[in-house]
Design a protein around this motif. Structure first.
Motif, PDB file in Angstrom:
ATOM      1  N   VAL A 442      -5.022  -3.707  -5.413  1.00 31.32           N
ATOM      2  CA  VAL A 442      -5.075  -3.101  -6.740  1.00 31.32           C
ATOM      3  C   VAL A 442      -3.730  -2.460  -7.091  1.00 31.32           C
ATOM      4  CG1 VAL A 442      -6.180  -1.317  -8.132  1.00 31.32           C
ATOM      5  CG2 VAL A 442      -7.555  -2.755  -6.606  1.00 31.32           C
ATOM      6  N   LEU A 443      -3.131  -1.770  -6.116  1.00 31.38           N
ATOM      7  CA  LEU A 443      -1.822  -1.162  -6.353  1.00 31.38           C
ATOM      8  C   LEU A 443      -0.781  -2.204  -6.736  1.00 31.38           C
ATOM      9  CD1 LEU A 443      -1.600   1.506  -3.495  1.00 31.38           C
ATOM     10  CD2 LEU A 443      -1.503   1.956  -5.954  1.00 31.38           C
ATOM     11  N   SER A 444      -0.775  -3.306  -6.008  1.00 28.96           N
ATOM     12  CA  SER A 444       0.194  -4.360  -6.286  1.00 28.96           C
ATOM     13  C   SER A 444       0.000  -4.926  -7.682  1.00 28.96           C
ATOM     14  CB  SER A 444       0.063  -5.467  -5.232  1.00 28.96           C
ATOM     15  OG  SER A 444       0.935  -6.531  -5.519  1.00 28.96           O
ATOM     16  N   ALA A 445      -1.269  -5.165  -8.073  1.00 30.10           N
ATOM     17  CA  ALA A 445      -1.538  -5.732  -9.391  1.00 30.10           C
ATOM     18  C   ALA A 445      -1.155  -4.758 -10.501  1.00 30.10           C
ATOM     19  CB  ALA A 445      -3.016  -6.102  -9.500  1.00 30.10           C
ATOM     20  N   LEU A 446      -1.446  -3.473 -10.323  1.00 32.13           N
ATOM     21  CA  LEU A 446      -1.110  -2.486 -11.354  1.00 32.13           C
ATOM     22  C   LEU A 446       0.406  -2.333 -11.507  1.00 32.13           C
ATOM     23  CD1 LEU A 446      -3.794   0.280 -10.663  1.00 32.13           C
ATOM     24  CD2 LEU A 446      -3.695  -1.288 -12.607  1.00 32.13           C
ATOM     25  N   GLN A 447       1.123  -2.258 -10.395  1.00 28.00           N
ATOM     26  CA  GLN A 447       2.586  -2.126 -10.488  1.00 28.00           C
ATOM     27  C   GLN A 447       3.207  -3.354 -11.133  1.00 28.00           C
ATOM     28  OE1 GLN A 447       4.549   0.082  -6.971  1.00 28.00           O
ATOM     29  NE2 GLN A 447       2.675  -0.765  -6.065  1.00 28.00           N
ATOM     30  N   GLU A 448       2.635  -4.527 -10.840  1.00 28.74           N
ATOM     31  CA  GLU A 448       3.166  -5.763 -11.424  1.00 28.74           C
ATOM     32  C   GLU A 448       2.963  -5.774 -12.932  1.00 28.74           C
ATOM     33  OE1 GLU A 448       5.164  -9.339 -11.176  1.00 28.74           O
ATOM     34  OE2 GLU A 448       4.750  -7.895  -9.573  1.00 28.74           O
ATOM     35  N   ALA A 449       1.883  -5.122 -13.420  1.00 27.32           N
ATOM     36  CA  ALA A 449       1.575  -5.133 -14.848  1.00 27.32           C
ATOM     37  C   ALA A 449       2.440  -4.166 -15.644  1.00 27.32           C
ATOM     38  CB  ALA A 449       0.095  -4.802 -15.057  1.00 27.32           C
ATOM     39  N   LEU A 450       3.020  -3.158 -15.009  1.00 28.49           N
ATOM     40  CA  LEU A 450       3.787  -2.152 -15.738  1.00 28.49           C
ATOM     41  C   LEU A 450       5.167  -2.690 -16.110  1.00 28.49           C
ATOM     42  CD1 LEU A 450       2.899   1.056 -13.687  1.00 28.49           C
ATOM     43  CD2 LEU A 450       1.800   0.170 -15.741  1.00 28.49           C
ATOM     44  N   PRO A 451       5.584  -2.516 -17.378  1.00 27.89           N
ATOM     45  CA  PRO A 451       6.900  -3.034 -17.798  1.00 27.89           C
ATOM     46  C   PRO A 451       8.063  -2.258 -17.179  1.00 27.89           C
ATOM     47  CG  PRO A 451       5.842  -1.838 -19.588  1.00 27.89           C
ATOM     48  CD  PRO A 451       4.832  -1.945 -18.497  1.00 27.89           C
TER      49      PRO A 451
END
Length: 640
Positions: A442-451
């Motif tokens: 989840v952490l990886s996916a959220l960080q990837e989504a942030l511009p």
């Protein structure tokens, strides 16, 4: 055996010389002797000679004649009968020798049985048909394995030991000789219903012989011969011949079994040798493969470089996916390959942590062996990385605690996070799969989504924490919008604190983000809720969703009955339109007078006045909570 002794040369010559006349007829056997001759004197000079040869033929012959020298005629008859019996014995023994040669020269059990059954009908003149039954240990039945002169359906006539004549012969190992339909029917003492039904549909033989097929003290089955001719009979000598044939079948069949067992053992040994050779080859290949992959994973740095080296060495295209969000594809991989790709799962500690999708080219077994070994290396590497992630996560959490407690404005950059002018905290609940890899995924996916990647992200028991910092409020807002979309797509309950410019009260920001996340969870809605948008919900921070719904439904309880659904919807719309009668009537597509009538009924039911500020505030709050926490209109105050 032919019984027309009048045509025998000895008697024919005697008749030509003396001019004697005689008659003969076959009658039932009366003696078990090989040949027995008796003479009787009749009136008017007539004499009778009785030749009992029933041991060989099942019959006796009676001669009547008139001659001046009866003794000479009697001697001639005796010599003729004995000669005929001797000829018959000689022919039978010769035939047995021929059959024995066929049995000895064959190692095929099916061929042995077929040849012997075929010859039985020639050896035994009265035999019309025959059947060989062998005992099947798996089913427990005597099964017809070969037959001659019988209809095809006879192959389904299976018997249990002790059942019918064959079953009794098999159990007792005592041969049976029966002449006459009545005796044969009487001998069927034990019959199952299905066997009895088969017998009733079949023709009953006039004569029957059944002998056990025994070798080395073990009964293999039974051999049965049948005669359907009304005049046909079997003699004891026929039974002895059949027993001899059964012994030949038993010996030949056992030799065939031994030969087949020897062949099977030889094939098994050869297959074992070939399998051992293949395993040695596979072992050599596995050792070579392991050494090559060990060199790659030891010398190459980074996952991408390691997987590219595997692709180059073995000329294979693939895609790799990880539960942590890591993915790698070779340069030649195409999305169209996925439909027919070979899948190899990567497991660590019994949990699937990734998978390979491999383009099938060549032998799939070789590819599976290759990527099975690659998956083992990946699992080891994954567990090592997971330990490093746990350590890194703990260090990030500790540094965050230092940020909240430090009064020093000089805050160095760590873990890729640089404290800037503006700061904001977001929190999300942990994934409910219970996996140790879930928070990192989840952490990886959220960080990837942030511009903007200026993020300090870690997880704790209470949830996932993301701290973002930027030089402008607009940059923070872009991150919040992106995080909200990612949370909705991933089904997360996320909360965001208010933005601030001070780092010494981050613990307060964490509390705000946690309360907003809990409110979103109480609403059972995926996505992000800002703390500033919680409104009145701040008063329900320590309340559960059911407790909040109980509160709102107690206020609106009189409207929860199904017959008041229309009034309940009218009140919800009236509050939503800010007490505007015109907008409410237009939205409900009713006349304003109808709306006023409904409002009066609502006030009467709930015993509250919509014009009273306190009552209206309470009703408005209840309607708002229903909109936020309820899944739709309510009709039962006990609904949870």
């Amino acid at each position: 055996m032919q019984t027309d002794f009048l045509s025998h040369p000895l008697i024919r010559d005697l008749r030509q010389v003396t001019g004697l006349t005689m008659t003969h007829r076959d009658v039932a056997a009366r003696s078990d002797a090989a040949v027995l001759i008796s003479t009787e004197r009749c009136d008017a000079g007539h004499s009778t000679v009785i030749a009992d040869h029933s041991y060989h033929t099942g019959k006796i012959t009676e001669f009547t004649f008139s001659a001046p020298n009866p003794a000479a005629v009697c001697a001639a008859i005796q010599a003729a009968v004995q000669a005929a019996v001797a000829d018959h014995q000689g022919r039978m023994i010769s035939m047995l020798a021929s059959i024995n040669a066929e049995v000895i020269n064959s190692l095929d059990g099916t061929e042995i049985v077929r040849n012997v059954l075929h010859e039985v009908r020639h050896v035994l003149g009265a035999c019309d048909s025959g059947v060989l039954r062998l005992y099947d240990e798996k089913s427990g039945f005597l099964l017809p394995v070969a037959q001659e002169g019988l209809p095809e359906e006879y192959r389904q006539y299976r018997l249990l030991p002790n059942e019918s004549i064959s079953g009794e012969v098999f159990s007792t190992q005592r041969a049976a000789l029966l002449n006459g339909r009545a005796d044969i029917i009487a001998a069927h003492r034990v019959m199952r219903p299905e066997s009895q039904s088969f017998m009733e549909r079949s023709d009953i033989a006039n004569a029957l012989m059944c002998v056990p097929v025994v070798t080395e003290g073990k009964c293999l089955g039974t051999l049965t011969t049948l005669c359907f001719s009304p005049e046909g009979r079997f003699a004891p000598f026929d039974l002895a011949i059949l027993q001899s044939l059964a012994a030949q079948i038993a010996i030949g069949y056992r030799r065939s079994q031994s030969y087949q067992e020897a062949l099977a053992t030889s094939r098994h040994l050869e297959e074992t040798r070939e399998a051992l050779t293949r395993k040695n080859h596979d072992l050599d290949r596995a050792v070579s493969l392991h050494e090559a992959l060990l060199h790659i994973f030891a010398s190459e740095t980074g996952l991408a470089a390691q997987l590219d080296a595997v692709a180059r060495l073995y000329r294979v295209e693939f895609r790799f996916e990880s539960v942590l969000g890591l993915a790698h594809r070779t340069s030649g991989w195409r999305d169209a390959d996925e439909a027919h790709a070979l899948t190899q799962t990567v497991e660590a500690a019994g949990i699937a942590v990734g998978r390979f999708l491999v383009r099938i080219k060549g032998d799939p077994g070789v590819l599976r062996a290759l990527f099975g070994t690659v998956a083992a290396f990946m699992a080891l590497d994954f567990m090592r990385n997971l330990s490093q992630l746990d350590l890194l996560n703990a260090r990030k959490g500790a540094w965050f605690d230092q940020l909240t407690s430090s009064r020093d404005d000089r805050r160095p950059t760590q873990f890729g996070f640089h404290p800037d002018r503006h700061i904001q905290v977001m929190m999300a609940d942990l994934p409910d799969d219970g996996s140790v890899f879930g928070p990192y995924r989840v952490l990886s996916a959220l960080q990837e989504a942030l511009p903007i990647r200026n993020v300090l992200a870690f997880h704790r028991d209470e949830g996932i924490v993301l701290t973002i910092s930027a030089s402008t409020a607009a940059a923070l807002e872009r991150n919040i919008v992106a995080a909200a979309k990612a949370a909705a797509d991933m089904g997360l309950h996320m909360g965001a604190s208010t933005a601030r410019e001070q780092f010494d009260n981050l613990d307060e920001a964490v509390t705000e983000a946690r309360q907003a996340a809990h409110a979103q969870q109480r609403r059972n809605q995926a996505g992000l809720l800002r703390y500033r948008d919680m409104g009145i919900e701040r008063l329900f921070t320590d309340r559960t969703r059911n407790e909040i719904l109980d509160f709102s439904r107690q206020i609106l309880a009189p409207l929860t009955q199904p017959r008041h659904r229309q009034l309940h919807q009218t009140l919800i719309r009236y509050v939503a339109e800010g007490k505007s009668a015109a907008r409410t009537a237009q939205a409900l597509n009713i006349h304003p007078n109808t709306l006023y009538q409904r409002l009066q009924r609502i006030e009467a039911l709930i015993s509250r006045s919509l014009s009273d500020p306190a009552d209206y505030t309470l009703l408005s709050l209840a309607c708002q909570l229903e909109a936020e926490y309820g899944a739709g209109p309510i009709f039962d105050p006990d609904t949870r």
